[in-house]
Design a protein around this motif. Structure first.
Motif, PDB file in Angstrom:
ATOM      1  N   ALA A 374       0.810  -1.057  -0.052  1.00  0.00           N
ATOM      2  CA  ALA A 374      -0.126  -0.010  -0.015  1.00  0.00           C
ATOM      3  C   ALA A 374       0.963   1.385   0.064  1.00  0.00           C
ATOM      4  CB  ALA A 374      -0.690  -0.227   1.189  1.00  0.00           C
ATOM      5  N   TYR A 375       1.925   1.275   0.727  1.00  0.00           N
ATOM      6  CA  TYR A 375       2.806   2.390   0.878  1.00  0.00           C
ATOM      7  C   TYR A 375       3.370   2.665  -0.451  1.00  0.00           C
ATOM      8  CZ  TYR A 375       1.873   3.627   5.652  1.00  0.00           C
ATOM      9  OH  TYR A 375       1.332   3.892   6.921  1.00  0.00           O
ATOM     10  N   THR A 376       3.975   1.554  -0.999  1.00  0.00           N
ATOM     11  CA  THR A 376       4.908   1.712  -2.224  1.00  0.00           C
ATOM     12  C   THR A 376       3.887   2.355  -3.423  1.00  0.00           C
ATOM     13  OG1 THR A 376       6.342  -0.082  -1.424  1.00  0.00           O
ATOM     14  CG2 THR A 376       6.243   0.690  -3.898  1.00  0.00           C
ATOM     15  N   ALA A 377       2.692   1.646  -3.478  1.00  0.00           N
ATOM     16  CA  ALA A 377       1.514   2.227  -4.304  1.00  0.00           C
ATOM     17  C   ALA A 377       1.185   3.544  -4.315  1.00  0.00           C
ATOM     18  CB  ALA A 377       0.388   1.248  -4.665  1.00  0.00           C
ATOM     19  N   ALA A 378       1.255   3.969  -2.875  1.00  0.00           N
ATOM     20  CA  ALA A 378       0.727   5.381  -2.715  1.00  0.00           C
ATOM     21  C   ALA A 378       1.873   6.593  -3.052  1.00  0.00           C
ATOM     22  CB  ALA A 378       0.207   5.485  -1.112  1.00  0.00           C
ATOM     23  N   VAL A 379       2.928   6.276  -2.777  1.00  0.00           N
ATOM     24  CA  VAL A 379       4.131   7.220  -3.004  1.00  0.00           C
ATOM     25  C   VAL A 379       4.216   7.367  -4.436  1.00  0.00           C
ATOM     26  CG1 VAL A 379       6.156   5.820  -2.537  1.00  0.00           C
ATOM     27  CG2 VAL A 379       6.045   8.204  -2.129  1.00  0.00           C
ATOM     28  N   ASN A 380       4.134   6.222  -5.225  1.00  0.00           N
ATOM     29  CA  ASN A 380       4.485   6.215  -6.564  1.00  0.00           C
ATOM     30  C   ASN A 380       3.188   7.254  -7.333  1.00  0.00           C
ATOM     31  OD1 ASN A 380       6.757   4.850  -8.200  1.00  0.00           O
ATOM     32  ND2 ASN A 380       6.208   3.423  -6.256  1.00  0.00           N
ATOM     33  N   SER A 381       2.056   6.588  -6.803  1.00  0.00           N
ATOM     34  CA  SER A 381       0.893   7.506  -7.376  1.00  0.00           C
ATOM     35  C   SER A 381       0.907   8.989  -7.031  1.00  0.00           C
ATOM     36  CB  SER A 381      -0.279   6.903  -6.748  1.00  0.00           C
ATOM     37  OG  SER A 381      -1.675   7.703  -7.194  1.00  0.00           O
ATOM     38  N   TRP A 382       1.261   9.402  -5.696  1.00  0.00           N
ATOM     39  CA  TRP A 382       1.492  10.906  -5.455  1.00  0.00           C
ATOM     40  C   TRP A 382       2.473  11.484  -6.003  1.00  0.00           C
ATOM     41  CZ3 TRP A 382      -1.287  14.647  -3.564  1.00  0.00           C
ATOM     42  CH2 TRP A 382      -0.606  15.685  -2.830  1.00  0.00           C
ATOM     43  N   GLU A 383       3.518  10.989  -5.967  1.00  0.00           N
ATOM     44  CA  GLU A 383       4.720  11.785  -6.480  1.00  0.00           C
ATOM     45  C   GLU A 383       4.809  11.895  -7.941  1.00  0.00           C
ATOM     46  OE1 GLU A 383       8.366  10.721  -4.545  1.00  0.00           O
ATOM     47  OE2 GLU A 383       7.622  12.174  -2.913  1.00  0.00           O
ATOM     48  N   ARG A 384       4.520  10.710  -8.708  1.00  0.00           N
ATOM     49  CA  ARG A 384       4.498  10.751 -10.241  1.00  0.00           C
ATOM     50  C   ARG A 384       3.134  11.308 -10.804  1.00  0.00           C
ATOM     51  NH1 ARG A 384       8.258   6.546 -12.217  1.00  0.00           N
ATOM     52  NH2 ARG A 384       8.892   5.258 -10.573  1.00  0.00           N
ATOM     53  N   ASP A 385       2.200  10.953 -10.369  1.00  0.00           N
ATOM     54  CA  ASP A 385       0.673  11.498 -11.006  1.00  0.00           C
ATOM     55  C   ASP A 385       0.410  12.901 -10.216  1.00  0.00           C
ATOM     56  OD1 ASP A 385       0.950   9.107 -12.159  1.00  0.00           O
ATOM     57  OD2 ASP A 385      -0.171   8.058 -10.834  1.00  0.00           O
ATOM     58  N   SER A 386       0.182  12.886  -9.188  1.00  0.00           N
ATOM     59  CA  SER A 386      -0.028  14.234  -8.512  1.00  0.00           C
ATOM     60  C   SER A 386       0.782  15.198  -8.360  1.00  0.00           C
ATOM     61  CB  SER A 386      -0.853  13.822  -7.013  1.00  0.00           C
ATOM     62  OG  SER A 386      -1.709  13.110  -7.023  1.00  0.00           O
ATOM     63  N   LEU A 387       2.123  15.124  -7.960  1.00  0.00           N
ATOM     64  CA  LEU A 387       2.898  16.007  -8.014  1.00  0.00           C
ATOM     65  C   LEU A 387       3.876  16.137  -9.464  1.00  0.00           C
ATOM     66  CD1 LEU A 387       4.513  15.667  -4.312  1.00  0.00           C
ATOM     67  CD2 LEU A 387       2.687  16.908  -5.129  1.00  0.00           C
ATOM     68  N   GLY A 388       3.624  15.289 -10.215  1.00  0.00           N
ATOM     69  CA  GLY A 388       4.516  15.711 -11.754  1.00  0.00           C
ATOM     70  C   GLY A 388       5.869  15.272 -11.654  1.00  0.00           C
ATOM     71  N   PHE A 389       6.401  14.522 -10.897  1.00  0.00           N
ATOM     72  CA  PHE A 389       7.694  13.940 -10.913  1.00  0.00           C
ATOM     73  C   PHE A 389       7.925  13.031 -12.032  1.00  0.00           C
ATOM     74  CE2 PHE A 389      11.752  12.208  -9.561  1.00  0.00           C
ATOM     75  CZ  PHE A 389      12.479  13.230  -9.669  1.00  0.00           C
TER      76      PHE A 389
END
Length: 498
Positions: A374-389
């Motif tokens: 869950a944590y790995t999925a969340a950080v990838n989704s947040w930083e790649r998709d929401s923050l645009g990295f």
């Protein structure tokens, strides 16, 4: 004829290979392409600590270079800054541990503006999609926050021919993180801001080592208002489950008592009461018995065995077979063997089902595999998709760099006694306003709370500015909703009290 054909073929291969070899040499000697640091800023709003906060999220790379300008490492930071900006507002630098862990756990579990919602009652996280929800416990109402992924963790990485030994070690890692902090302060005009430094697990070791770099040695110019230690490990002998080291049996006992109480294997009015009784007994009769070794009398042995059974929930027969010394690994397997399950290391509230019940130690840690996806999925989704990295690199939640870690400090050899608590003692002695926050889970065997109490009570460490807080969960106490709320409230109060 055969030899002539062979000679001609060999000559042809040599001729055709020559340009390739020349090209390989040319490529090898060519200067590495410069990494252009990526920096992405987005604007957001949320309610934290009951206050509406407008903030920017900036995820970007800081390039660390050698004196000759050669790029060595790219360190990714994720900064959440309240708008409008205030140069006198507190700023808190946070990281996780490992060594080799990205800051995903503290950012997506405890203090970031968004978190991944997993079961709070020690059940596993299941399968995706995992809810990524606003986090009212985020600290943005009282402090700006900068999450740091040291080299080899998260999206941070080494550049070109840089070797791991340049950054993978207690002191080398601390110097890198200290440089990133100083650079961030300068780039963002925050040198006069109140400053807090915090970490979890090995991140507490890093906190002490980074504080040593900022305050005591390399830079000696960055005063800190507070150091936040969560699930603390400072004195590595206190938790070293090594034959002949009696100290770890003592420091693990209160965690065993808490766990036995939680799972109904011993009785007490409360976890706090049995923990306190276990502390006192461990420091007194149990320590004395262990130090006597084979000189312990049969009468003393019988008395110790009976009390040890009460605190651990294990049978006297088993304890006799273990010579009154139970390693955590054995405890995880033995405590609930009659129920066919094991208990967790990071959080002993969790239980897991092994291949069979006959083994000496668990197949795996249910308190880690119960949350990691869950944590790995969340950080990838947040930083790649929401923050645009944008990156093609994998996020390293837990990388393997710890296998190559240089544990030496102060020029001592690899067999030295590793203890970074004296760094904190020096920092406290030399800054009359520095304070330390310590947060520990009762059900944490990775960094037992009694080992932390032991490490921070040694000589040379002022006691009046250290505060302890305890939680009814394990290593990542924030996975339990009630404890996430309490942790955030406790840290808020700590920061406000400067």
């Amino acid at each position: 004829m055969k030899s002539a054909v062979s000679f001609a073929l060999a000559l042809a291969l040599a001729v055709t290979a020559a340009p390739v070899l020349a090209q390989d040499k040319s490529d090898k000697d060519a200067p590495a392409e410069k990494v252009v640091p990526q920096v992405v800023t987005t604007r957001h709003s949320g309610v934290f600590g009951g206050q509406k906060v407008n903030y920017t999220a900036t995820i970007g790379e800081t390039i660390l270079s050698a004196e000759d300008g050669t790029q060595k490492a790219a360190v990714v930071t994720t900064a959440y800054i309240k708008e409008p900006r205030d140069p006198n507002r507190p700023v808190t630098f946070l990281f996780n541990g490992g060594p080799g862990s990205g800051s995903v756990w503290l950012m997506m579990g405890a203090f970031g503006p968004m978190r991944v919602a997993i079961p709070s009652d020690a059940r596993d996280d299941g399968s995706p999609p995992y809810p990524i929800v606003p986090n009212p416990d985020c600290l943005l109402d009282v402090t700006d926050i900068v999450f740091i992924d040291p080299p080899g963790t998260g999206f941070s990485h080494l550049i070109g021919k840089t070797e791991g030994k340049e950054y993978y070690g207690v002191t080398a890692d601390a110097k890198a993180v200290a440089e990133v902090i100083r650079r961030w302060l300068g780039d963002n005009g925050r040198w006069n801001s109140p400053k807090y430094l915090g970490g979890e697990s090995y991140g507490t070791t890093r906190s002490a080592a980074v504080a040593n770099q900022l305050v005591n040695t390399t830079y000696n110019d960055v005063a800190l208002n507070g150091i936040i230690l969560m699930s603390t490990v400072l004195d590595f002998a206190a938790g070293a489950d090594t034959a002949g080291n009696e100290l770890s049996y003592i420091t693990n006992l209160p965690s065993m008592a808490a766990t036995a109480f939680y799972h109904g294997k011993t009785s007490s009015p409360s976890v706090e009461q049995i923990v306190e009784e276990a502390r006192q007994w461990a420091m007194g009769p149990y320590a004395a018995a262990l130090f006597k070794g084979q000189k312990l009398s049969p009468e003393e042995r019988a008395s110790i065995r009976k009390q040890l059974s009460h605190f651990t929930g294990l049978s006297e027969t088993y304890l006799e077979s273990a010579d009154l010394r139970v390693t955590p690994d054995r405890f995880y397997k033995e405590l609930l063997r009659d129920r066919g399950v094991t208990v967790g290391r990071l959080d002993s509230r969790y239980t897991g089902k092994d291949y069979d019940s006959a083994g000496e130690s668990p197949d795996n840690d249910p308190s880690f595999y119960g949350i990691d996806a869950a944590y790995t999925a969340a950080v990838n989704s947040w930083e790649r998709d929401s923050l645009g990295f944008k990156t093609n690199r994998e996020y390293q939640s837990i990388s393997g760099i710890g296998r190559d870690w240089d544990w030496r400090i102060g020029g001592r050899d690899a067999n030295a006694y590793l203890n970074v608590a004296p760094y904190l003692g020096q920092a406290l002695r030399e800054d009359s306003q520095l304070r330390i926050f310590v947060g520990q889970g009762y059900y944490d065997f990775a960094t037992p709370f009694f080992a932390t109490e032991y490490a921070l009570s040694r000589t040379g460490i002022p006691q009046d500015r250290i505060q302890f807080h305890y939680y009814h969960a394990g290593h990542m106490m924030y996975v339990r909703d009630e404890d996430r709320h309490k942790l955030a409230a406790d840290v808020r109060e700590f920061i406000r009290a400067r």
